[in-house]
Design a protein around this motif. Structure first.
Motif, PDB file in Angstrom:
ATOM      1  N   LEU A   1      -8.685  12.707   3.034  1.00  0.00           N
ATOM      2  CA  LEU A   1     -10.154  12.642   3.015  1.00  0.00           C
ATOM      3  C   LEU A   1     -10.616  11.378   2.282  1.00  0.00           C
ATOM      4  O   LEU A   1     -11.600  10.741   2.679  1.00  0.00           O
ATOM      5  N   GLY A   2      -9.902  11.040   1.208  1.00  0.00           N
ATOM      6  CA  GLY A   2     -10.230   9.810   0.496  1.00  0.00           C
ATOM      7  C   GLY A   2     -10.092   8.594   1.392  1.00  0.00           C
ATOM      8  O   GLY A   2     -10.930   7.680   1.354  1.00  0.00           O
ATOM      9  N   MET A   3      -9.064   8.569   2.237  1.00  0.00           N
ATOM     10  CA  MET A   3      -8.893   7.464   3.169  1.00  0.00           C
ATOM     11  C   MET A   3      -9.958   7.493   4.266  1.00  0.00           C
ATOM     12  O   MET A   3     -10.409   6.437   4.735  1.00  0.00           O
TER      13      MET A   3
ATOM     14  N   ALA B   1      -4.383   2.384  -3.659  1.00  0.00           N
ATOM     15  CA  ALA B   1      -3.161   2.768  -4.374  1.00  0.00           C
ATOM     16  C   ALA B   1      -3.332   4.128  -5.049  1.00  0.00           C
ATOM     17  O   ALA B   1      -2.412   4.956  -5.051  1.00  0.00           O
ATOM     18  N   LEU B   2      -4.518   4.362  -5.622  1.00  0.00           N
ATOM     19  CA  LEU B   2      -4.774   5.644  -6.291  1.00  0.00           C
ATOM     20  C   LEU B   2      -4.727   6.792  -5.296  1.00  0.00           C
ATOM     21  O   LEU B   2      -4.142   7.848  -5.571  1.00  0.00           O
ATOM     22  N   VAL B   3      -5.335   6.592  -4.147  1.00  0.00           N
ATOM     23  CA  VAL B   3      -5.303   7.632  -3.114  1.00  0.00           C
ATOM     24  C   VAL B   3      -3.876   7.865  -2.639  1.00  0.00           C
ATOM     25  O   VAL B   3      -3.455   9.007  -2.412  1.00  0.00           O
ATOM     26  N   MET B   4      -3.107   6.799  -2.503  1.00  0.00           N
ATOM     27  CA  MET B   4      -1.718   6.933  -2.066  1.00  0.00           C
ATOM     28  C   MET B   4      -0.873   7.704  -3.079  1.00  0.00           C
ATOM     29  O   MET B   4       0.052   8.432  -2.712  1.00  0.00           O
TER      30      MET B   4
ATOM     31  N   THR C   1       0.821  -1.204   0.000  1.00  0.00           N
ATOM     32  CA  THR C   1       0.000   0.000   0.000  1.00  0.00           C
ATOM     33  C   THR C   1       0.857   1.256   0.000  1.00  0.00           C
ATOM     34  O   THR C   1       0.496   2.276  -0.609  1.00  0.00           O
ATOM     35  N   LEU C   2       1.994   1.210   0.680  1.00  0.00           N
ATOM     36  CA  LEU C   2       2.847   2.389   0.803  1.00  0.00           C
ATOM     37  C   LEU C   2       3.732   2.607  -0.418  1.00  0.00           C
ATOM     38  O   LEU C   2       4.226   3.722  -0.624  1.00  0.00           O
TER      39      LEU C   2
END
Length: 511
Positions: free
Chosen positions: A349-351, A364-367, A309-310
């Motif tokens: 905010l997405g998370m 992944a997109l938010v990251m 994820t990171l």
């Protein structure tokens, strides 16, 4: 300058920059390379209860030393203190490899951290003092990309070394690489003539700054983890830190050559940028700590999912750093910082709204968004602070950027942990009441992280929901930090990156 001389100067500059790049990788990767080796280290040296201090002591020592190292390099020159810091770092590396107990390893990691505290800020100062201003942004992008890359490859590199050699080689490997850096820097880095004036060292200020920083960071590290927030050790450390800060400000206002000149903070581009960098540290370290927990504990992912994820965030930090070099030539520092914080805040905010059954590609997109936001600010902050300071303060000014980010990371991690733990306790009780159960399994949400967890599915689902709600409340805190970062950026004035004169184009590698 004839062509042969120009070629010689360019070649020397390239060798110098490559060595500085390697040194940044060396000091940064050492923060993470031992993570995958720690189980092996603990099995050999014992001391499981002290395991986290292998990381913490390195961070504490390097953070405390950074502004002091920057100021000393302003007074006495960069080269000597850079070489001293590198030698201390290599000494610590050798001792870590020889450690016979966990206590020894922690002490030697502290020595490593002290050396890194000299090397890291002086490296960034050197980039500005030896590189033509028109190329500074490009090299800052390189260094920030290495900063992000080291976080990605560190754990994997540590695993390969531990499996194929021995965990001690995670430290011994620094020695030949560091020796290369030492030799190249010694041959290529030219020192300016020393001033004949007798230097003035603010020893009281340096001691008070170290005591203040160490006390506050230790309190934030210990609070809620090994001691209650209202326990005597934590309260005592906070009181020592507050008293030290008051005395430090009083001393710095009187001395002729303060260790941390307070007039730096009167420059809007510097004070606003440092405030934004502090908040960037809150977001960065908060994401590194709690997003894997959210993925594995709440979404039901495995260890691989949590680690992967990171990866998009760290790679997109390099993309953000590259974008920053482009934006600085066209925007004010303020506009770049606002864009940085807006993207990071949007990602948080997405998370905060991410469903627990979401597919991993959405995470992944938010990251990617968060990483680009964080990456934009990294080189921009170094440029804004360093070029906003007088020449005689460039070393200490540059060091305050990393210092602010590290302190923000510790502060944010502590506050985020308090928010998540408090909310989790409340959420577990609420959900247990809804199900009409008082299962003892509910008292330990960490069971969700175990690969062989035998929790009943209703209990596991309840805990996933409770943990998810709690961590997402923490993501709201990180989004708020981004909003405050936008406010800090708005107060930073209209300064921008400029090449003001022909003097800025000189490439003489002298400090």
């Amino acid at each position: 300058m004839n062509s042969d001389t120009a070629k010689g100067s360019a070649s020397r500059l390239n060798w110098l920059m490559s060595a500085l790049l390697v040194s940044i990788f060396l000091t940064q990767v050492d923060q993470t390379i031992v993570s995958t080796a720690l189980p092996t280290i603990v099995s050999e040296l014992n001391g499981l209860e002290h395991m986290s201090w292998v990381f913490t002591i390195y961070m504490l020592c390097s953070t405390v030393v950074m502004p002091i190292a920057g100021k000393l390099s302003d007074i006495f020159g960069r080269k000597g203190f850079y070489m001293f810091g590198l030698a201390v770092f290599l000494l610590g590396s050798a001792l870590c490899g020889l450690a016979g107990s966990m206590t020894e390893l922690i002490v030697y990691r502290g020595i490593q951290g002290l050396g890194a505290g000299f090397v890291i800020p002086i490296t960034f100062t050197l980039v500005f003092t030896i590189m033509p201003k028109e190329k500074a942004g490009k090299y800052q992008t390189f260094y920030m990309s290495v900063f992000a890359l080291s976080s990605i490859v560190g754990p994997s590199l540590g695993a390969v070394i531990t499996q194929n050699l021995d965990w001690r080689w995670n430290f011994y490997i620094n020695l030949p690489i560091g020796l290369y850096v030492f030799i190249v820097l010694n041959r290529t880095l030219k020192e300016k003539s020393a001033s004949k004036a007798r230097p003035s060292v603010d020893a009281k200020g340096a001691a008070l700054l170290a005591i203040t920083t160490l006390s506050i960071l230790l309190a934030l590290k210990m609070g809620g983890e090994q001691d209650a927030w209202l326990s005597a050790p934590v309260i005592g450390l906070l009181l020592v830190g507050a008293a030290g800060l008051a005395l430090f400000v009083a001393v710095e206002r009187r001395v002729r050559e303060p260790i941390l000149p307070l007039q730096l903070f009167r420059v809007r581009s510097i004070s606003g940028t440092l405030a934004a960098t502090f908040l960037q540290g809150v977001i960065l370290y908060g994401a590194l700590l709690f997003i894997p927990l959210f993925v594995q504990g709440s979404m039901g992912g495995d260890v691989g999912d949590a680690g992967n994820t990171l990866t998009p965030m760290m790679f997109s930090m390099m993309l953000g750093a590259t974008m920053s070099n482009f934006l600085m030539k066209r925007w004010t520092y303020r506009a770049g910082m606002i864009a940085s914080m807006s993207l990071a805040g949007a990602g948080m905010l997405g998370m905060a709204y991410m469903p627990l059954d979401a597919q991993m590609w959405k995470i992944a997109l938010v990251m990617l968004v968060v990483g680009i936001g964080i990456g934009i600010l990294m080189p921009l902050a170094q440029m804004a602070v360093t070029y906003g300071a007088e020449d005689r303060f460039k070393g200490v000014a540059t060091s305050t950027v990393g210092f602010s980010r590290s302190v923000g990371g510790v502060f944010g991690s502590a506050v985020l942990a308090a928010i998540v733990n408090g909310s989790l306790s409340t959420a577990v009780r609420r959900h247990a009441a809804e199900l009409g159960t008082a299962s003892p399994d509910l008292a330990n949400p960490q069971q969700l992280l175990a690969a062989d967890s035998s929790l009943p599915e209703p209990t596991a689902a309840l805990l996933r929901q409770a943990l998810g709600e709690s961590v997402q409340l923490g993501f709201w805190f990180l989004a708020l930090a981004a909003v405050l970062g936008i406010v800090a950026a708005a107060c930073s004035g209209g300064a921008r990156f400029r090449i003001d004169s022909e003097a800025d184009l000189r490439s003489a590698a002298k400090v």
